[in-house]
Design an enzyme around this catalytic site. Structure first.
Site: not given
Length: 450
Positions: A325, A389-391
């Site tokens: 992210i 995205c993710c974390a």
């Protein structure tokens, strides 16, 4: 000749007018409960031999400002009027539940852990301020301190009125409500400890009763994993709370991250990704961001630590990037045409068009969610480069891109998709459950196309 069939509005048939009758019933019920339960808690605390106080040394310098009893009392008017501001039954019932929950929890705390205000009030002259203090002291006693119900209700009402007022009127609302919050100290009604605990209670009520309800039931296999993670977060919350209470003083601030972790545990155990209340554009309500701020800070720092030795994102296919992210320290988010965000627990970057498909961390994604994410990626391609995205950019986002590769025909098997992703981001984590979900998502796409 055709006959028009009237359609009954979804909101109980009264979408064209405010539910004032129902608001009056809510007001009467809440008023009766408040005065009876609040008075009972005061009475029982007064029967105790000793009622402690939690007060910091610097509070002894807090001035007593008699005139601030006016903003202090004004919260009662805002409280009564708030129910009649609601434009639908749904909104009214949500507000009523929030107010009732705040009162129930606060009174329960007053009964179980009563506290006493320890400063003596100075002599108050006549006039309006004197009259209002006399009216207050006619039923109030120096108990019922933490969490401050006054502050909890203020937080709930603040959000409620801000959602109804135009921008120019909010410039009047915010300073007045801030003055109401300060007045609990300057009228010698509360010690400082009561304020953050009251604010936390108000935020909890906003989280517990969101504007949009609905919690999907997870599959049995996911339930077991979520219970384990909920237990881990719950133990972390308990440890922080025990340490904070044991240390005392400023150590009590540890109860804030403890409460945040407890709510994360509740999300894994009960609400799932919906518990973080992330909107479709990647934003979150202010109340949720404040409640989860300690956890979100930890999650963000954790994402940066694990990805510190690699690029923030890598190009999987022309114009399609996979990564963590984004933040100000990463590649300028404005250089992406859009972002497809899979992280339920973190707010999205506001400077770019975002489509959020929230998924829980450390949980294999559900096939339907992967189909939704795959479709979002495909739709975003027309807006330029896309960041998925993710974390960390290792699991949820990787599963989404793998699903898109299969759906778009750029990979024939899950193994092919994983190999493409590893060439760009070697540390991706797609276990057997995630890969099975990707296969199931591909089958769903085939069924939909047929």
């Amino acid at each position: 000749m055709t006959m028009a069939i009237p359609v009954k509005p979804a909101d109980g048939g009264r979408s064209d007018r405010r539910p004032w009758g129902r608001a009056l019933v809510w007001l009467a019920g809440l008023g009766i409960f408040f005065y009876s339960s609040y008075g009972l808690a005061n009475y029982l605390a007064d029967q105790r031999v000793f009622v402690p106080s939690i007060v910091f040394g610097w509070e002894h310098g807090m001035p007593f400002l008699a005139w601030t009893i006016i903003p202090y009392w004004s919260v009662n008017l805002f409280y009564a009027a708030s129910l009649f501001v609601c434009t639908s039954r749904t909104e009214l019932d949500t507000l009523g539940r929030r107010l009732l929950t705040a009162q129930v929890i606060a009174v329960a705390c007053f009964l179980l852990f009563p506290l006493r205000f320890s400063f003596a009030k100075p002599e108050i002259g006549g006039g309006l301020s004197g009259f209002m203090f006399d009216a207050l002291l006619s039923f109030d006693k120096p108990y019922n301190q933490a969490p401050s119900l006054h502050i909890a209700l203020l937080v709930i009402l603040w959000v409620h009125y801000a959602s109804h007022l135009p921008a120019w009127a909010r410039w009047l609302l915010h300073p007045w409500f801030a003055l109401i919050g300060l007045s609990v100290l300057t009228t010698y009604q509360h010690h400082f400890f009561d304020i953050p605990t009251g604010a936390l209670l108000g935020l909890f009520c906003l989280w517990l009763w969101p504007d949009e309800m609905g919690v999907p039931s997870p599959p049995p296999g996911e339930v077991r994993k979520r219970r384990k993670l909920a237990a881990c977060y719950g133990l972390g919350a308990l440890a922080l709370a025990v340490i904070g209470i044991g240390v005392g003083g400023w150590g009590l601030w540890l109860c804030y991250p403890a409460a945040s972790l407890a709510l994360v545990a509740a999300n894994y155990l009960w609400r799932g990704a919906a518990g973080f209340q992330k909107r479709g554009d990647g934003s979150m309500p202010l109340a949720v961001r404040l409640l989860f701020a300690p956890y979100q800070l930890g999650a963000f720092l954790n994402s940066r630590w694990w990805t510190r030795r690699e690029p923030s994102a890598g190009e999987v296919r022309p114009g399609i990037y996979l990564g963590r992210i984004p933040s100000r320290l990463d590649r300028a988010p404005g250089s992406y045409g859009s972002v497809v965000d899979l992280a339920a627990e973190l707010s999205a970057w506001r400077g770019v068009s975002t489509r959020a498909v929230p998924m829980l961390d450390l949980i294999a994604p559900q096939p339907a969610k992967l189909v939704e994410a795959s479709q979002a990626i495909e739709a975003a391609r027309g807006k330029g480069t896309v960041l998925v995205c993710c974390a960390l950019g290792y699991s949820r986002s990787a599963a989404a891109v793998a699903s898109w590769l299969l759906a778009s025909g750029q990979a024939q098997t899950v193994d092919d998709a994983v190999a493409i992703l590893r060439a760009v981001r070697p540390r991706i984590v797609l276990g057997s459950e995630a890969q099975a979900a990707i296969v199931a998502a591909a089958k769903l796409v085939d069924v939909q196309s047929d």
